[in-house]
Design an enzyme around this catalytic site. Structure first.
Site, PDB file in Angstrom:
ATOM      1  CB  CYS A 117      -0.827  -0.186   1.035  1.00 48.66           C
ATOM      2  SG  CYS A 117      -1.479   1.669   1.576  1.00 48.66           S
ATOM      3  CD  GLU A 118      -0.570   5.622  -4.156  1.00 47.12           C
ATOM      4  OE1 GLU A 118      -1.091   6.387  -4.055  1.00 47.12           O
ATOM      5  OE2 GLU A 118       0.311   4.693  -4.880  1.00 47.12           O
ATOM      6  CG  HIS A 119      -2.684   5.652   1.302  1.00 49.04           C
ATOM      7  ND1 HIS A 119      -3.678   4.908   1.325  1.00 49.04           N
ATOM      8  CD2 HIS A 119      -2.163   6.410   0.025  1.00 49.04           C
ATOM      9  CE1 HIS A 119      -3.719   5.858  -0.847  1.00 49.04           C
ATOM     10  NE2 HIS A 119      -2.944   6.315  -0.953  1.00 49.04           N
ATOM     11  CG  HIS A 120      -1.002   2.844   6.208  1.00 48.48           C
ATOM     12  ND1 HIS A 120      -2.217   2.847   4.865  1.00 48.48           N
ATOM     13  CD2 HIS A 120      -1.315   3.708   6.924  1.00 48.48           C
ATOM     14  CE1 HIS A 120      -2.758   3.947   5.383  1.00 48.48           C
ATOM     15  NE2 HIS A 120      -2.471   4.901   6.816  1.00 48.48           N
ATOM     16  CD  GLN A 158      -7.647  -4.739  -4.934  1.00 48.46           C
ATOM     17  OE1 GLN A 158      -7.099  -4.455  -3.913  1.00 48.46           O
ATOM     18  NE2 GLN A 158      -8.258  -5.367  -5.559  1.00 48.46           N
ATOM     19  CG  HIS A 186      -5.507  -3.530   0.920  1.00 47.69           C
ATOM     20  ND1 HIS A 186      -5.478  -2.402  -0.215  1.00 47.69           N
ATOM     21  CD2 HIS A 186      -6.442  -4.186  -0.156  1.00 47.69           C
ATOM     22  CE1 HIS A 186      -5.941  -2.579  -1.751  1.00 47.69           C
ATOM     23  NE2 HIS A 186      -6.537  -3.774  -1.627  1.00 47.69           N
ATOM     24  CB  CYS A 188      -3.238   0.207   5.391  1.00 47.72           C
ATOM     25  SG  CYS A 188      -4.406  -0.560   3.612  1.00 47.72           S
TER      26      CYS A 188
END
Length: 234
Positions: A117-120, A158, A186, A188
């Site tokens: 995940c590019e956020h976490h 995704q 995910h 996250c």
């Protein structure tokens, strides 16, 4: 030599904010939709960053169990994010035309993917189903799996990954249709945040005949097992 983008482009990018609602965190600046052209940090810099994170987490990077961890993390990142070093469209350029007129669905299903995940920066684990309707030529099936892997081995969301896989196949093979479905968990949201294990996210991208012809779309979804009660896309 690095070329700086026009001032208005850079300023617009720097004023942008993340789409997940965390205000005050600037989005990554982009040039024409690509990555900002900066030089890659050295391995020593990467390992130093890991040591900083270990200290920030509350541990001692110099103790016996952690002394080699920064080097291990740097090596693991080379594998986990190897997709940045590959061009997925190049993988699809060798095709085969001796297909005896075959023009039905070509499907590769249950391709395991491991992304982040590019956020976490925590794992996304799942599977991809890829189908296409050939237009006089086909590609080796392993190349379909490799395309999925290349995009997975990058920082991702995704929805974007699903579109990237389908768009690459469509651009190079020029088939009569492309269908991609991704099912993934995910971490996250399963190991942090809302802590909801057992949840699967499903995304799809339908192009050409798979978008315009409901029978063709239904056939694809049936083949991947998504036409059971509670399925989607019919």
């Amino acid at each position: 030599m690095t070329t700086n983008p026009p001032a208005d482009t850079a300023e617009t990018s720097l004023r942008a904010f993340r789409a997940d609602g965390e205000e005050g965190i600037p989005a990554t600046p982009t040039v024409a939709g690509g990555l900002w052209p900066t030089s890659k940090p050295s391995r020593a810099e990467a390992e130093a960053a890991v040591r900083t994170l270990i200290r920030w987490a509350g541990d001692d990077p110099n103790r016996e169990g952690l002394i080699d961890t920064p080097a291990r993390v740097a090596r693991s990142y080379e594998e986990l994010f190897s997709g940045y070093d590959a061009d997925p469209e190049d993988l699809l350029r060798r095709t085969f035309e001796e297909v005896e007129g075959y023009d039905e669905v070509v499907l590769l299903r249950d391709i395991r993917i491991e992304s982040h995940c590019e956020h976490h920066m925590v794992p996304i684990i799942g599977k991809v189903h890829i189908g296409y309707l050939p237009n006089r030529r086909v590609v080796g099936i392993s190349k379909l799996a490799r395309v999925a892997e290349v995009y997975a081995k990058r920082l991702q969301i995704q929805e974007k990954m699903t579109a990237q896989i389908a768009n690459a196949i469509n651009a190079v093979l020029e088939p009569r249709g492309v269908a991609v479905v991704v099912e993934a968990a995910h971490q996250c949201m399963t190991t942090r945040g809302v802590h909801k294990p057992g949840v699967t996210m499903v995304t799809s991208r339908m192009l050409g005949a798979f978008r315009t012809n409901s029978d063709t779309r239904r056939e694809f979804l049936h083949l991947i097992g998504q036409t059971r009660e509670g399925g989607f896309g019919l």
